[in-house]
Design a protein around this motif. Structure first.
Motif, PDB file in Angstrom:
ATOM      1  N   TYR A   8       4.049   0.868  -8.236  1.00 61.98           N
ATOM      2  CA  TYR A   8       4.272   1.741  -7.076  1.00 61.98           C
ATOM      3  C   TYR A   8       5.646   1.466  -6.474  1.00 61.98           C
ATOM      4  O   TYR A   8       6.414   2.382  -6.181  1.00 61.98           O
ATOM      5  N   ASN A   9       5.965   0.195  -6.301  1.00 59.27           N
ATOM      6  CA  ASN A   9       7.244  -0.166  -5.684  1.00 59.27           C
ATOM      7  C   ASN A   9       8.430   0.116  -6.602  1.00 59.27           C
ATOM      8  O   ASN A   9       9.520   0.430  -6.130  1.00 59.27           O
ATOM      9  N   ASP A  62       0.864  -1.182   0.000  1.00 52.21           N
ATOM     10  CA  ASP A  62       0.000   0.000   0.000  1.00 52.21           C
ATOM     11  C   ASP A  62       0.899   1.229   0.000  1.00 52.21           C
ATOM     12  O   ASP A  62       2.001   1.178  -0.522  1.00 52.21           O
ATOM     13  N   THR A  63       0.458   2.321   0.577  1.00 56.59           N
ATOM     14  CA  THR A  63       1.286   3.536   0.588  1.00 56.59           C
ATOM     15  C   THR A  63       2.114   3.657   1.858  1.00 56.59           C
ATOM     16  O   THR A  63       2.702   4.712   2.104  1.00 56.59           O
ATOM     17  N   TYR A  83       8.512   2.672  -8.719  1.00 54.70           N
ATOM     18  CA  TYR A  83       8.678   4.121  -8.736  1.00 54.70           C
ATOM     19  C   TYR A  83       9.329   4.619  -7.450  1.00 54.70           C
ATOM     20  O   TYR A  83      10.120   5.559  -7.471  1.00 54.70           O
ATOM     21  N   TYR A  84       8.988   3.980  -6.338  1.00 57.04           N
ATOM     22  CA  TYR A  84       9.569   4.357  -5.052  1.00 57.04           C
ATOM     23  C   TYR A  84      10.654   3.368  -4.623  1.00 57.04           C
ATOM     24  O   TYR A  84      10.933   3.219  -3.438  1.00 57.04           O
ATOM     25  N   GLN A 133       0.440  -2.928  -8.264  1.00 55.98           N
ATOM     26  CA  GLN A 133       1.216  -2.574  -7.076  1.00 55.98           C
ATOM     27  C   GLN A 133       2.723  -2.560  -7.332  1.00 55.98           C
ATOM     28  O   GLN A 133       3.451  -1.760  -6.757  1.00 55.98           O
ATOM     29  N   ASN A 139       4.723   6.558   3.455  1.00 50.52           N
ATOM     30  CA  ASN A 139       5.806   7.015   2.598  1.00 50.52           C
ATOM     31  C   ASN A 139       5.778   8.542   2.525  1.00 50.52           C
ATOM     32  O   ASN A 139       4.835   9.127   2.000  1.00 50.52           O
ATOM     33  N   PHE A 162      -0.420   4.082 -10.749  1.00 49.61           N
ATOM     34  CA  PHE A 162      -0.005   2.800 -10.173  1.00 49.61           C
ATOM     35  C   PHE A 162      -1.157   1.800 -10.231  1.00 49.61           C
ATOM     36  O   PHE A 162      -1.693   1.365  -9.226  1.00 49.61           O
ATOM     37  N   TYR A 190       5.367  10.099  -0.999  1.00 45.44           N
ATOM     38  CA  TYR A 190       4.243   9.647  -1.817  1.00 45.44           C
ATOM     39  C   TYR A 190       3.366  10.831  -2.197  1.00 45.44           C
ATOM     40  O   TYR A 190       3.075  11.698  -1.376  1.00 45.44           O
ATOM     41  N   HIS A 213      -1.270   8.662  -7.916  1.00 48.58           N
ATOM     42  CA  HIS A 213      -1.845   7.360  -7.559  1.00 48.58           C
ATOM     43  C   HIS A 213      -2.458   6.652  -8.771  1.00 48.58           C
ATOM     44  O   HIS A 213      -2.362   5.427  -8.891  1.00 48.58           O
TER      45      HIS A 213
END
Length: 206
Positions: free
Chosen positions: A58-59, A21-22, A61-62, A55, A41, A52, A44, A49
Motif C-alpha cells: 500500500y505504501n 491503514d488508509t 503504491y501511494y 501493508q 488518503n 495490498f 485511495y 484494496h
C-alpha cells in the motif's frame, strides 16, 4: 511502515507520509507511538484494496514526497506513481487534489511482493521562500536499454496548490535543493556533479 519522507511538527512529533491503514499520514510521538491522523488518503481506491495483501505494498503504491509549512499547518504531497499533488490542512483535516492528466489509473502491478514501477510522476518535493518545488518526469522510469530516465524540469506551486512556474533545465535532475534564490541540481554527470542556477526574479524571496 516504510517512511518515504517525514516532517517535524512544532511539538517535535514526526509527521510521516506513510501509514498503517488508509489514512494519509501517521504521527510518531516522542515515545515512538504511532497515531492515525484523521485524514483519509484522497486518491485511495477501494477496488484496489485486494492488491495490498501486505501493508508495505500500500505504501509503495501511494509512495510520495511531502513538505510541511508549520505556520499554515499544511502539508503538500507529490506521488511517485500518480500524476497529482495533494494539499492537506492538518487543522481542518481537509484536502485538495490537483490532477495533471486524465489518464485512467491502472490497478497496482505487484510482482514478488513489490510494486512494479513503469511511469513516474514526481521524484521529490522541496520548499523554500514560500513556494513548493517538485522535480517532475511524467514518463517512463526506464528506457528501452533499462537506463533510468531522470526529469529535466521542476514544477513550482504556492501553498494553495496554484501553479506558479515550470523550470526546464538542460541537465537531468537526480536530486535538487533550493536555498537563497539558488537551485542546486545534482546531475548524472561526473563533471560537474552539481549545477547551480539562479531562480527567476518572481521566485526570489520577498
Amino acid at each position: 511502515m516504510p517512511l518515504t519522507t517525514f516532517n517535524i511538527l512544532p511539538d517535535t512529533s514526526i509527521l510521516a507520509s506513510s501509514s498503517v491503514d488508509t489514512s494519509f499520514f501517521t504521527i510518531l510521538n516522542n515515545n515512538g507511538k504511532m497515531t492515525r491522523l484523521n485524514i483519509k488518503n484522497p486518491i485511495y481506491r477501494d477496488e484496489f484494496h485486494s492488491h495490498f495483501y501486505m501493508q508495505h505494498l500500500y505504501n509503495q503504491y501511494y509512495s510520495r514526497s511531502s513538505v510541511y509549512n508549520d505556520s499554515l499547518n499544511i502539508s503538500i504531497c507529490a506521488f511517485s506513481l500518480h500524476d497529482c499533488l495533494v494539499m492537506s490542512n492538518l487543522s481542518t483535516y481537509e484536502t485538495k487534489t490537483l490532477l495533471f492528466s486524465d489518464i485512467a489509473e491502472s490497478a497496482p502491478n505487484i510482482i514478488d511482493k513489490n510494486v512494479v514501477i513503469d511511469n513516474v510522476s514526481y521524484f521529490c518535493l522541496k520548499e523554500d521562500g514560500g513556494f513548493v518545488y517538485g522535480s517532475y518526469l511524467g514518463d517512463k522510469l526506464y528506457d528501452e536499454n533499462y537506463s533510468t530516465n531522470y526529469p529535466d524540469r521542476v514544477h513550482v506551486f504556492d501553498w494553495s496548490l496554484n501553479p506558479i512556474a515550470e523550470l526546464i533545465f538542460t541537465s537531468p535532475i537526480v536530486n535538487f535543493s533550493v536555498h537563497e534564490n539558488l537551485i542546486y541540481i545534482i546531475t548524472t554527470s561526473d563533471s560537474p556533479e552539481v549545477v547551480v542556477y539562479k531562480l527567476p526574479p518572481f521566485l526570489s524571496e520577498k
